[in-house]
Design a protein around this motif. Structure first.
Motif, PDB file in Angstrom:
ATOM      1  N   ASP A 213       0.830  -1.208   0.000  1.00  0.00           N
ATOM      2  CA  ASP A 213       0.000   0.000   0.000  1.00  0.00           C
ATOM      3  C   ASP A 213       0.863   1.256   0.000  1.00  0.00           C
TER       4      ASP A 213
ATOM      5  N   THR B 272      -1.689   3.232  -2.570  1.00  0.00           N
ATOM      6  CA  THR B 272      -3.103   2.881  -2.472  1.00  0.00           C
ATOM      7  C   THR B 272      -3.596   3.173  -1.060  1.00  0.00           C
TER       8      THR B 272
ATOM      9  N   GLN C  82      -5.477  -1.676   1.993  1.00  0.00           N
ATOM     10  CA  GLN C  82      -6.129  -2.289   0.838  1.00  0.00           C
ATOM     11  C   GLN C  82      -5.501  -3.643   0.504  1.00  0.00           C
TER      12      GLN C  82
ATOM     13  N   ASP D 152     -10.632   0.119  -4.667  1.00  0.00           N
ATOM     14  CA  ASP D 152     -10.305   1.247  -5.551  1.00  0.00           C
ATOM     15  C   ASP D 152     -11.567   2.031  -5.885  1.00  0.00           C
TER      16      ASP D 152
ATOM     17  N   ARG E 246     -10.422   5.691  -6.847  1.00  0.00           N
ATOM     18  CA  ARG E 246      -9.111   5.553  -7.484  1.00  0.00           C
ATOM     19  C   ARG E 246      -9.270   4.588  -8.641  1.00  0.00           C
TER      20      ARG E 246
ATOM     21  N   ALA F  42      -7.566   2.136 -11.604  1.00  0.00           N
ATOM     22  CA  ALA F  42      -6.367   1.383 -11.975  1.00  0.00           C
ATOM     23  C   ALA F  42      -6.603   0.774 -13.345  1.00  0.00           C
TER      24      ALA F  42
END
Length: 161
Positions: A66, A71, A75, A121, A126, A128
């Protein structure tokens, strides 16, 4: 954890090497085929030596990932713990299978690892790259027999010493 200090030491060293392999810079054309080294190594130990030390290492390795990948904190730790817990719970079924069967049985659990990361995410807004997220499951699955036999050989040689 079975194996005492030697088993825990092998776990720590293996998890550290897996972390370093996860961080190894690869050319762009190989990035999407980078195996999930940390979950793969943790899966091996969940199959062979489940225990409290494994969960601690799972959390610490996840937190390290992380921090490095930027992140949400926890997570990767959560994803690692979910996979390790399920493998440890299903261990009695896995020991009945050959290595190639275990390889295919672990693939959905590694997909669950990716799904947890994908889900978190989404919760943290967020994004990815889906290719970099989902394609490594194939590489992880294909490399599993090699990693399993390598770690098994090291573990066996440590027991004989």
């Amino acid at each position: 954890m079975r194996g005492g200090r030697a088993g825990v030491l092998l776990l720590v060293v293996s998890a550290t090497l897996a972390l370093l392999l996860q961080l190894l810079a690869l050319p762009d054309w190989m990035r999407s085929s980078r195996p999930y080294w940390v979950p793969m190594v943790l899966s091996y130990f969940a199959l062979t030596q489940p225990g409290g030390a494994l969960l601690v290492i799972s959390v610490l390795a996840g937190l390290a990932l992380d921090v490095v990948f930027g992140t949400a904190l926890g997570q990767h730790a959560l994803a690692n713990v979910v996979v390790v817990y399920l493998i440890a719970r299903l261990r009695t079924l896995f020991v009945l299978l050959d290595t190639w069967q275990v390889m295919f049985a672990l693939a959905p659990l590694w997909a669950l690892y990716v799904f947890v990361l994908f889900w978190l995410d989404g919760l943290t807004s967020r994004s990815a790259d889906p290719t970099l997220r989902w394609m490594p499951i194939i590489a992880t699955t294909l490399i599993w027999p090699l990693a399993y036999n390598l770690l098994k050989g090291i573990q066996r040689s440590k027991r004989e010493d």
